[in-house]
Scaffold this active site. Structure first.
Site, PDB file in Angstrom:
ATOM      1  N   CYS A 180      32.246  20.462  12.712  1.00 15.16           N
ATOM      2  CA  CYS A 180      30.215  21.799  12.930  1.00 15.16           C
ATOM      3  C   CYS A 180      31.195  22.689  13.256  1.00 15.16           C
ATOM      4  CB  CYS A 180      29.330  20.952  13.213  1.00 15.16           C
ATOM      5  SG  CYS A 180      29.435  20.333  15.046  1.00 15.16           S
ATOM      6  N   HIS A 222      26.031  20.069  18.072  1.00 14.67           N
ATOM      7  CA  HIS A 222      26.167  20.946  17.156  1.00 14.67           C
ATOM      8  C   HIS A 222      25.988  22.603  17.115  1.00 14.67           C
ATOM      9  CE1 HIS A 222      26.566  20.837  12.957  1.00 14.67           C
ATOM     10  NE2 HIS A 222      24.938  21.525  12.243  1.00 14.67           N
ATOM     11  N   ASN A 225      23.672  26.076   8.293  1.00 16.88           N
ATOM     12  CA  ASN A 225      24.588  25.109   8.427  1.00 16.88           C
ATOM     13  C   ASN A 225      25.609  24.913   7.622  1.00 16.88           C
ATOM     14  OD1 ASN A 225      24.874  22.981  10.049  1.00 16.88           O
ATOM     15  ND2 ASN A 225      22.971  21.958   9.786  1.00 16.88           N
ATOM     16  N   GLN A 284      30.934  20.629   5.916  1.00 11.15           N
ATOM     17  CA  GLN A 284      31.466  19.114   6.417  1.00 11.15           C
ATOM     18  C   GLN A 284      31.570  18.484   6.498  1.00 11.15           C
ATOM     19  OE1 GLN A 284      29.079  20.040  10.154  1.00 11.15           O
ATOM     20  NE2 GLN A 284      29.584  18.433  10.657  1.00 11.15           N
TER      21      GLN A 284
END
Length: 445
Positions: A68, A362, A384, A62
């Site tokens: 996110c 997040h 992630n 990102q």
């Protein structure tokens, strides 16, 4: 009682009386608080091997943006696209959804300003609206509304620009303009302008926003073509397809069937009820943010059922707590503060929410879980969106206890949730104030 010289002398005496304090002081001055406190057995508890895994694509990044929640949602959706296209990996355009998110958030904000025009400027509500009207962050239902309205496109169709990967300057300018527009709308209302006139004035403001977004993020495609080779090296070309058609045919999600579960164990939010947050959203006419509050075990059971079925799971957490970022490990015992500081932070999950010590910050994706012989989770495999430099090339490992303490939300298909908890959706939805901690947005980068 004030801090006196005698009291300071006592503090120093207490500190000097323990030789361990000096060793810790020297270590922390060189490498910092966390590295001095890291549990040496941390990596031994996280082998990055999991008993159950889902399909996933290449790790995404990102960059310097708070997208996110978009990355996590699109990384969840792309698994179905990869199966339908028969490709090893795939990536959606996060710039495309960012464009529409900024435009829709601008409209949502200005509509909220009109709705609250009779409120005093210094009211808590108006000041809350003005605080951060165009931040990058979001929640699951906010993104669901964007997908429903605008669909999605492959990354090559609307690639990254400088400002999609680095949103700070864009956000600063757009925030300033939106506050200016808010002032003008409130002044117009005070001058006796009609609702129709305020709406027309708002449309001129949105035209500026659209132009700014086009200049910084690029033109959004209405129809596009897409070429690719599948895993058998066969060439394919999709022509004259809209973003909505692409999402419908190559993701094929029924967004109404995806339910958001939260775990907020505070006294003011009984389990088994559905909640929403006032003045929180992206698409103004879209479905309101709605989640069912349930015990943490319910979130785990739903996530495990989804993973076993090959379905990755979008989730929101407080990622900064007990995270060893370089190793890519989230573990409630990552740092032994008791050994280095003499004590640790002693707050329950509910207290952390109530006292402002924790909230959802997040969003990521569960792409696996490690179960013991009795079917109980030991650790969780996490995809992630911070690139592939940390963890196992971008994959993180989360202890099950960390899940208990710092995970707040999962979004799964209805079929993975026990009917007992789905009943909450048939009852009146409880409205939370805009500043409630469950109204926080996932935006950490």
């Amino acid at each position: 009682m004030k801090i006196t010289t005698d009291l300071l002398r006592q503090f120093k005496h207490d500190f000097d009386g323990n030789p361990v304090n000096h060793a810790v002081k020297n270590a922390m001055s060189k490498v910092g608080l966390n590295k001095s406190s890291i549990d040496n057995n941390l990596t031994r508890r996280h082998s990055f091997v999991f008993s159950h895994e889902t399909k996933k694509g290449d790790i995404t990044n990102q960059q310097s943006s708070g997208r996110c929640w978009m990355f996590a949602a699109l990384n969840t959706a792309r698994v179905d696209t990869m199966k339908k296209l028969n490709v090893k990996t795939f990536e959606f355009s996060q710039n495309y959804t960012l464009f529409w998110d900024k435009l829709e958030k601008s409209n949502y904000f200005l509509e909220s300003i009109i709705e609250t025009a009779d409120e005093p400027l210094n009211s808590r509500l108006v000041q809350h609206l003005l605080l951060d009207p165009i931040q990058d962050g979001g929640q699951w239902d906010m993104f669901s509304g964007l997908l429903e309205k605008y669909g999605a496109v492959p990354k090559s169709v609307m690639p990254e620009t400088y400002h999609s990967s680095n949103t700070r300057e864009l956000n600063q300018l757009l925030t300033a303009k939106l506050r200016e527009f808010a002032a003008k709308l409130r002044d117009s209302h005070k001058a006796g302008k009609s609702s129709k006139e305020l709406s027309e004035q708002k449309e001129t403001f949105l035209s500026f926003v659209y132009g700014l977004l086009t200049k910084t993020l690029g033109e959004v495609p209405q129809v596009f073509s897409y070429e690719y080779r599948d895993e058998d090296n066969q060439f394919h070309r999709l022509t004259d397809i809209t973003p909505q058609e692409f999402f419908k045919h190559y993701v094929s999600w029924d967004l109404d069937e995806r339910i958001s579960l939260i775990n907020a164990p505070t006294e003011d939010k009984p389990y088994g009820k559905a909640y929403t947050v006032k003045y929180l959203g992206t698409v103004k006419e879209g479905k309101a943010i709605t989640y069912v509050n349930a015990p943490i075990e319910v979130l785990k059971e739903a996530a495990i059922a989804s993973i076993k079925d090959g379905e990755p799971v979008w989730f929101g957490c407080d990622v900064g707590k007990m995270l060893e970022r370089e190793a890519g490990i989230m573990d409630d015992k990552a740092y032994d503060y008791e050994a280095t500081l003499g004590e640790t932070v002693e707050l329950t999950k509910a207290q952390r929410l109530d006292y402002g010590e924790s909230l959802l910050t997040h969003a990521m994706v569960f792409v696996g879980v490690d179960l013991d012989d009795q079917g109980n989770p030991i650790k969780w495999k996490v995809e992630n969106s911070w690139g592939d430099k940390n963890g196992d090339k971008g994959i993180y490992s989360m202890s099950d206890k960390w899940f208990d303490e710092y995970n707040y939300q999962v979004a799964v298909k209805r079929q993975y949730i026990d009917e007992e908890w789905l009943k909450a959706l048939d009852q009146p939805v409880v409205e939370l104030e805009p500043w409630d901690p469950m109204g926080s947005l996932a935006l950490v980068k």
